[in-house]
Design a protein around this motif. Structure first.
Motif: not given
Length: 122
Positions: A31, A33, A52-53, A99-103, A110
């Motif tokens: 993705r 990120n 970000e993606t 897996r998600d930019w918020r992480l 991850n």
């Protein structure tokens, strides 16, 4: 198996430049990120730059105007161009993915790379 492999670290004099690369593999669907973190001896790990993606970027105040994060989606590769390096930039630099930019924003990626050492002499 997800792997992040950094390269490009080394020793450079203050004011010099260095480019780091991070090749991502093992993702079912990458993705994009991604972020760069660094940690110096005796100091806490800190986020340096993130992407970000969609290509949105962010930088730590200490490196704004000097570092540039970019990526090549076709090659699943993340880059960090570092210019006008300072002794305080000396640290182990790590590539990270989420897996998600918020992480990434939370400092909880991850996946981590093995790190590449950057040493800047004065």
């Amino acid at each position: 198996h997800v792997q992040l492999v950094e390269s490009g670290g080394g020793s450079v004099q203050a004011g010099g430049s260095l480019t780091l690369s991070c090749v991502a593999s093992g993702f079912t669907r990458w993705r994009g990120n991604m972020a760069w973190f660094r940690q110096a001896p005796g100091k806490e790990r800190e986020a340096v730059a993130g992407m970000e993606t969609d290509g949105t970027t962010s930088y730590a105040d200490s490196v704004k105007g000097r570092f540039t994060i970019s990526k090549d989606n076709a090659k699943n590769t993340l880059y960090l161009q570092m210019n006008r390096l300072k002794p305080e930039d000396t640290a182990m630099y790590y590539c990270a993915a989420a897996r998600d930019w918020r992480l990434l924003a939370q400092g909880k990626p991850n996946y981590w790379g093995q790190g590449t050492q950057v040493t800047v002499s004065s």
